[in-house]
Scaffold this active site. Structure first.
Site, PDB file in Angstrom:
ATOM      1  N   LYS A 278     -16.159  -7.149   6.188  1.00 42.69           N
ATOM      2  CA  LYS A 278     -14.916  -7.941   6.191  1.00 42.69           C
ATOM      3  C   LYS A 278     -14.480  -8.302   7.614  1.00 42.69           C
ATOM      4  O   LYS A 278     -13.479  -8.992   7.786  1.00 42.69           O
ATOM      5  CB  LYS A 278     -13.787  -7.128   5.537  1.00 42.69           C
ATOM      6  CG  LYS A 278     -13.666  -7.311   4.031  1.00 42.69           C
ATOM      7  CD  LYS A 278     -12.529  -6.476   3.461  1.00 42.69           C
ATOM      8  CE  LYS A 278     -11.464  -7.306   2.788  1.00 42.69           C
ATOM      9  NZ  LYS A 278     -10.447  -6.462   2.110  1.00 42.69           N
TER      10      LYS A 278
ATOM     11  N   HIS B 282       0.837  -1.207   0.000  1.00 48.16           N
ATOM     12  CA  HIS B 282       0.000   0.000   0.000  1.00 48.16           C
ATOM     13  C   HIS B 282       0.873   1.259   0.000  1.00 48.16           C
ATOM     14  O   HIS B 282       0.580   2.223  -0.696  1.00 48.16           O
ATOM     15  CB  HIS B 282      -0.888   0.047   1.261  1.00 48.16           C
ATOM     16  CG  HIS B 282      -1.894  -1.063   1.381  1.00 48.16           C
ATOM     17  ND1 HIS B 282      -1.984  -1.864   2.492  1.00 48.16           N
ATOM     18  CD2 HIS B 282      -2.866  -1.486   0.533  1.00 48.16           C
ATOM     19  CE1 HIS B 282      -2.973  -2.742   2.334  1.00 48.16           C
ATOM     20  NE2 HIS B 282      -3.521  -2.533   1.157  1.00 48.16           N
TER      21      HIS B 282
ATOM     22  N   ARG C 142      -2.446  -6.093  -8.366  1.00 45.77           N
ATOM     23  CA  ARG C 142      -1.326  -6.992  -8.089  1.00 45.77           C
ATOM     24  C   ARG C 142      -1.247  -8.100  -9.135  1.00 45.77           C
ATOM     25  O   ARG C 142      -0.257  -8.255  -9.812  1.00 45.77           O
ATOM     26  CB  ARG C 142      -1.471  -7.603  -6.694  1.00 45.77           C
ATOM     27  CG  ARG C 142      -1.243  -6.595  -5.589  1.00 45.77           C
ATOM     28  CD  ARG C 142      -1.814  -7.075  -4.298  1.00 45.77           C
ATOM     29  NE  ARG C 142      -3.242  -7.298  -4.429  1.00 45.77           N
ATOM     30  CZ  ARG C 142      -3.995  -7.906  -3.553  1.00 45.77           C
ATOM     31  NH1 ARG C 142      -3.460  -8.401  -2.477  1.00 45.77           N
ATOM     32  NH2 ARG C 142      -5.286  -8.028  -3.752  1.00 45.77           N
TER      33      ARG C 142
ATOM     34  N   SER D  91      -3.171  -8.020   3.043  1.00 38.61           N
ATOM     35  CA  SER D  91      -3.233  -7.833   4.491  1.00 38.61           C
ATOM     36  C   SER D  91      -3.632  -9.123   5.193  1.00 38.61           C
ATOM     37  O   SER D  91      -3.082  -9.460   6.247  1.00 38.61           O
ATOM     38  CB  SER D  91      -4.227  -6.721   4.830  1.00 38.61           C
ATOM     39  OG  SER D  91      -3.760  -5.507   4.312  1.00 38.61           O
TER      40      SER D  91
HETATM   41  N1  COA Z   1       0.033  -4.276  -2.221  1.00 35.13           N
HETATM   42  C1  COA Z   1      -0.290  -5.220  -1.354  1.00 35.13           C
HETATM   43  N2  COA Z   1      -1.552  -5.556  -1.044  1.00 35.13           N
HETATM   44  C2  COA Z   1      -2.554  -4.864  -1.607  1.00 35.13           C
HETATM   45  C3  COA Z   1      -2.299  -3.829  -2.501  1.00 35.13           C
HETATM   46  C4  COA Z   1      -0.924  -3.550  -2.813  1.00 35.13           C
HETATM   47  N3  COA Z   1      -0.571  -2.612  -3.665  1.00 35.13           N
HETATM   48  N4  COA Z   1      -3.469  -3.326  -2.909  1.00 35.13           N
HETATM   49  C5  COA Z   1      -4.445  -4.021  -2.287  1.00 35.13           C
HETATM   50  N5  COA Z   1      -3.905  -4.946  -1.498  1.00 35.13           N
HETATM   51  C6  COA Z   1      -4.646  -5.955  -0.726  1.00 35.13           C
HETATM   52  C7  COA Z   1      -5.203  -5.490   0.563  1.00 35.13           C
HETATM   53  O1  COA Z   1      -4.266  -5.644   1.596  1.00 35.13           O
HETATM   54  C8  COA Z   1      -6.394  -6.374   0.735  1.00 35.13           C
HETATM   55  O2  COA Z   1      -6.025  -7.574   1.287  1.00 35.13           O
HETATM   56  P1  COA Z   1      -7.105  -8.505   1.993  1.00 35.13           P
HETATM   57  O3  COA Z   1      -8.189  -8.790   0.991  1.00 35.13           O
HETATM   58  O4  COA Z   1      -6.285  -9.654   2.348  1.00 35.13           O
HETATM   59  O5  COA Z   1      -7.614  -7.727   3.154  1.00 35.13           O
HETATM   60  C9  COA Z   1      -6.861  -6.662  -0.655  1.00 35.13           C
HETATM   61  O6  COA Z   1      -5.786  -6.341  -1.479  1.00 35.13           O
HETATM   62  C10 COA Z   1      -8.091  -5.914  -0.996  1.00 35.13           C
HETATM   63  O7  COA Z   1      -7.838  -4.578  -1.123  1.00 35.13           O
HETATM   64  P2  COA Z   1      -8.297  -3.353  -0.243  1.00 35.13           P
HETATM   65  O8  COA Z   1      -7.402  -2.276  -0.713  1.00 35.13           O
HETATM   66  O9  COA Z   1      -8.359  -3.567   1.215  1.00 35.13           O
HETATM   67  O10 COA Z   1      -9.679  -3.079  -0.785  1.00 35.13           O
HETATM   68  P3  COA Z   1     -11.025  -3.726  -0.380  1.00 35.13           P
HETATM   69  O11 COA Z   1     -11.329  -4.657  -1.485  1.00 35.13           O
HETATM   70  O12 COA Z   1     -11.140  -4.223   0.993  1.00 35.13           O
HETATM   71  O13 COA Z   1     -11.906  -2.431  -0.401  1.00 35.13           O
HETATM   72  C11 COA Z   1     -13.134  -0.605  -1.278  1.00 35.13           C
HETATM   73  C12 COA Z   1     -12.367  -1.899  -1.516  1.00 35.13           C
HETATM   74  C13 COA Z   1     -13.072  -0.133   0.151  1.00 35.13           C
HETATM   75  C14 COA Z   1     -12.482   0.401  -2.160  1.00 35.13           C
HETATM   76  C15 COA Z   1     -14.578  -0.902  -1.699  1.00 35.13           C
HETATM   77  O14 COA Z   1     -15.093  -1.929  -0.914  1.00 35.13           O
HETATM   78  C16 COA Z   1     -15.450   0.318  -1.601  1.00 35.13           C
HETATM   79  O15 COA Z   1     -15.387   1.178  -2.446  1.00 35.13           O
HETATM   80  N6  COA Z   1     -16.267   0.387  -0.547  1.00 35.13           N
HETATM   81  C17 COA Z   1     -17.146   1.532  -0.312  1.00 35.13           C
HETATM   82  C18 COA Z   1     -18.600   1.200  -0.641  1.00 35.13           C
HETATM   83  C19 COA Z   1     -18.869   1.403  -2.102  1.00 35.13           C
HETATM   84  O16 COA Z   1     -18.705   2.473  -2.659  1.00 35.13           O
HETATM   85  N7  COA Z   1     -19.336   0.320  -2.742  1.00 35.13           N
HETATM   86  C20 COA Z   1     -19.672   0.351  -4.138  1.00 35.13           C
HETATM   87  C21 COA Z   1     -18.484   0.083  -4.985  1.00 35.13           C
HETATM   88  S1  COA Z   1     -18.902   0.056  -6.684  1.00 35.13           S
END
Ligand code: COA
Length: 162
Positions: free
Chosen positions: A42, A18, A91, A129
């Protein structure tokens, strides 16, 4: 490119992957707002205050980065921040389908906000994560993937949860 970008995620906890995406986004935008989603579905290991605190600690000295929580729609948060770009890290191919869906839905809801993808650095391409948490829980070495203070907090919280 200039302007404000939002970099959203759960950050449970923030990894070096990140941090890398965020630092690279800063080469393209004047200001990056890290949006920490409550992501209650989550069931995060760290609560929102802990996740915010860890990100603020990591980016403490950078006036071009701010860290804010959000719980509603990402596009509403981006609008509130005055951002016209959402940054996401990619990724592996497996990220692609979900990310394209997310970007497509966000574009339908807010056509004025663009999603920009940055590919993760090679050495963090497999980091997530939840994998970092699992490896640490099983006493594996995750120091390569975490800022030392984040590693300390993760170790401490895992100990406390035993
Ligand atoms: N390097 C290492 N790991 C990375 C990374 C990077 N560059 N980028 C992402 N990751 C990992 C994260 O650690 C995470 O790991 P996990 O799944 O083991 O926890 C995983 O990739 C998912 O990424 P994350 O960045 O945590 O995103 P998310 O998928 O949990 O969240 C949101 C995505 C919050 C952006 C999305 O749920 C959202 O927009 N929510 C708001 C509600 C909304 O608007 N919904 C409608 C969407 S259309």
């Amino acid at each position: 490119m200039t302007g404000i970008a939002v970099y959203p995620g759960t950050f449970d906890p923030v990894t070096r992957g990140h941090i890398d995406i965020c630092e690279r986004a800063l080469q393209m935008f004047d200001h990056v707002v890290i949006g920490v989603a409550d992501s209650l579905a989550k069931e995060p290991f760290f609560n929102i205050e802990e996740r915010l605190d860890m990100l603020r600690l990591v980016f403490d000295d950078n006036e071009h980065i701010s860290v804010k929580p959000f719980s509603g729609l990402l596009i509403d948060f981006a609008r509130d921040c005055g951002a016209d770009v959402i940054v996401r890290g990619l990724r592996a191919i497996s990220d692609f389908e979900y990310e394209v869906q997310l970007a497509g839905m966000n574009r339908s809801l807010a056509p004025e906000i663009e999603t920009v993808f940055l590919t993760a650095a090679q050495r963090y391409a497999f980091v997530s994560s939840s994998l970092v948490r699992e490896i640490a829980r099983l006493n594996g070495d995750v120091s390569e993937f975490l800022h030392p203070e984040i590693l300390r907090r993760l170790t401490e919280k895992l100990e406390a949860s035993k």
